[in-house]
Scaffold this motif. Structure first.
Motif, mmCIF file in Angstrom:
data_model
loop_
_atom_site.group_PDB
_atom_site.id
_atom_site.type_symbol
_atom_site.label_atom_id
_atom_site.label_comp_id
_atom_site.label_asym_id
_atom_site.label_seq_id
_atom_site.Cartn_x
_atom_site.Cartn_y
_atom_site.Cartn_z
ATOM 1 N N ILE A 1 0.866 -1.186 0.000
ATOM 2 C CA ILE A 1 0.000 0.000 0.000
ATOM 3 C C ILE A 1 0.902 1.235 0.000
ATOM 4 O O ILE A 1 1.835 1.314 0.791
ATOM 5 N N PHE A 2 0.636 2.197 -0.897
ATOM 6 C CA PHE A 2 1.402 3.444 -0.929
ATOM 7 C C PHE A 2 0.532 4.598 -0.443
ATOM 8 O O PHE A 2 -0.650 4.656 -0.787
ATOM 9 N N ASN A 3 1.129 5.522 0.309
ATOM 10 C CA ASN A 3 0.380 6.731 0.649
ATOM 11 C C ASN A 3 0.370 7.663 -0.562
ATOM 12 O O ASN A 3 1.182 7.493 -1.491
ATOM 13 N N PRO A 4 -0.539 8.634 -0.610
ATOM 14 C CA PRO A 4 -0.675 9.476 -1.811
ATOM 15 C C PRO A 4 0.621 10.185 -2.211
ATOM 16 O O PRO A 4 0.924 10.296 -3.401
ATOM 17 N N ARG A 5 1.404 10.643 -1.228
ATOM 18 C CA ARG A 5 2.642 11.354 -1.570
ATOM 19 C C ARG A 5 3.629 10.428 -2.278
ATOM 20 O O ARG A 5 4.236 10.787 -3.286
ATOM 21 N N GLN A 6 3.796 9.204 -1.739
ATOM 22 C CA GLN A 6 4.714 8.257 -2.379
ATOM 23 C C GLN A 6 4.208 7.838 -3.757
ATOM 24 O O GLN A 6 4.986 7.671 -4.697
#
Length: 455
Positions: A282-287
């Protein structure tokens, strides 16, 4: 005469289902009757993701399911919660399934080929008079570390719960990948509270594995010579693949988008950056945005697998604008036939989370890696790729944990431009294919497994 009826049981996760489904196809090819047991939720996903006519392509693999004990709405990516639930609920359901199979008049189940991570099923099998073979879907090095855990605790490297006592990099044996004590295979990204549940499972499974008459794994001798020297009883039978034509379904949880293969056909040889992070990351929006803009910065065609649940709270306006900018240059799909993609001559490198299936699929096709591990054994696999085989490089996150777009662009260029990496990747491809070919060590070990299951 038909050979024995074999029950195949994976840990309920995509990276475990795929290699055991590939093994199941190989067993059916050798005349065995196979019943493949998923948890109910993943069974439903596998069935719905089958391509048109896919049921026929299963070629005699019977799909069955048992409940994992979680409600439909509960998060199965919470591995510790999943383990806690299935350990309590699945044994009774597996017993019932075996009874139902026999009551339906099908041949009695003679063997269980069980995921090494599902040791409880070995106890159920023994209770029912079913013989057991154990399958490791991870690297032999990962299993070796798990089996050597008591020794690592004794030496003061870890405490009794698997946490590091010393902040250092260790190597179990010559030729094995060095690993830092903070990156053990039972470490879960963002959920340290659940680590003890995974560690307890591994500790139990180490004992239960003694119930298996043979232990096989999806690897090959040349890739892990150090691990196989340390544990000669672990037999490599890989890299596994169901069939050279990619026609046999391998249990994907999401439908494959086949349009990307036509898109690849239109790209020059050795030009495409393939990006995929498996089924769990899972990636956060910034990454996510840094990764997207990094791909754009390379100026190279790219194929990027973005699962529906890969990121949350991403700006729809930003994504729409990004997709407009990269139209014609990159293509984004929600899932694909990764084996077919990696076998395609257009692919230049693989930006990967380094799950073991992905690692073996990349190695078997001679594709250089850019490693971006997420959790569990993926750090160990990165160490193989960057330190032992030297068939790729790794991204370096900043002090805030973010891999920047400039870092991604720079590393992609380094991987693609490094002739030594390409040559070593080609040599490992040749070794993998030799091992699975006539007279190869993996094929000989697979024949040993077939002979055992035929007894």
């Amino acid at each position: 005469m038909a050979k024995a009826h074999v029950l195949v049981l994976p840990f309920p996760a995509q990276g475990h289902v795929t290699p055991l489904m590939e093994l199941s196809h190989r067993l059916v090819d050798h005349g065995f009757e196979v019943t493949f047991v998923n948890s109910e939720v993943y069974h439903a996903q596998v069935v719905s993701a089958l391509p048109a006519g896919g049921a026929a392509a299963l070629g005699g693999i019977h799909l069955a399911s048992i409940p994992d004990g979680l409600a439909d709405y509960e998060d199965r990516k919470n591995i510790s919660k999943l383990i806690e639930s299935f350990s309590r609920h699945m044994p009774g359901h597996l017993e019932r399934l075996v009874a139902e199979i026999e009551a339906a008049g099908r041949p009695r189940v003679k063997w269980l080929v069980g995921d090494v991570n599902m040791g409880w099923s070995f106890e159920v099998a023994k209770k029912l008079g079913i013989r057991v073979a154990s399958f490791c879907p991870a690297s032999a090095a990962c299993l070796a570390i798990q089996l050597k855990t008591p020794k690592l605790i004794e030496e003061g490297l870890l405490d009794g719960k698997g946490w590091p006592e010393r902040d250092e990099t260790f190597q179990l044996a010559p030729g094995m990948p060095p690993l830092h004590t903070s990156q053990m295979p039972w470490n879960i990204a963002g959920a340290p509270d659940g680590q003890h549940i995974i560690f307890d499972l591994i500790t139990r499974n180490n004992k239960l594995n003694d119930l298996a008459e043979m232990v096989v794994c999806n690897s090959f001798h040349e890739a892990e010579a150090g691990a196989f020297k340390l544990f000669p009883d672990i037999l490599p039978i890989g890299p596994l693949f169901a069939d050279p034509q990619f026609q046999k379904p391998v249990g994907h949880f999401l439908p494959e988008d086949e349009r990307c293969l036509k898109w690849l056909d239109a790209q020059p040889d050795g030009s495409v950056v393939y990006v995929a992070f498996g089924s769990m990351a899972i990636f956060n929006p910034r990454q996510f945005e840094e990764l997207a803009e990094g791909l754009e910065l390379t100026g190279r065609p790219f194929l990027w697998v973005v699962r529906p649940d890969f990121t949350a709270d991403l700006s729809k306006a930003w994504l729409h604008e990004f997709q407009q900018r990269i139209a014609g240059m990159g293509t984004i799909v929600s899932w694909c036939s990764q084996q077919q993609v990696l076998a395609h001559c257009a692919v230049a490198c693989f930006v990967s989370h380094c799950g073991w299936n992905s690692t073996m699929e990349g190695v078997r096709n001679g594709v250089p890696f850019l490693c971006w591990p997420y959790f569990c054994d993926q750090f160990l696999n990165r160490s193989y790729i960057t330190n032992v085989w030297r068939t790729g490089l790794a991204v370096s996150p900043g002090s805030d944990g973010i891999v920047t777009k400039e870092e991604l662009r720079s590393k992609v260029e380094q991987v693609i431009g490094d002739g030594g990496i390409k040559e070593r990747a080609r040599l490992f491809m040749d070794a993998a294919r030799w091992c699975t070919g006539e007279g190869g060590s993996s094929l000989k070990n697979f024949t040993k497994l077939v002979n055992l299951l035929s007894e």
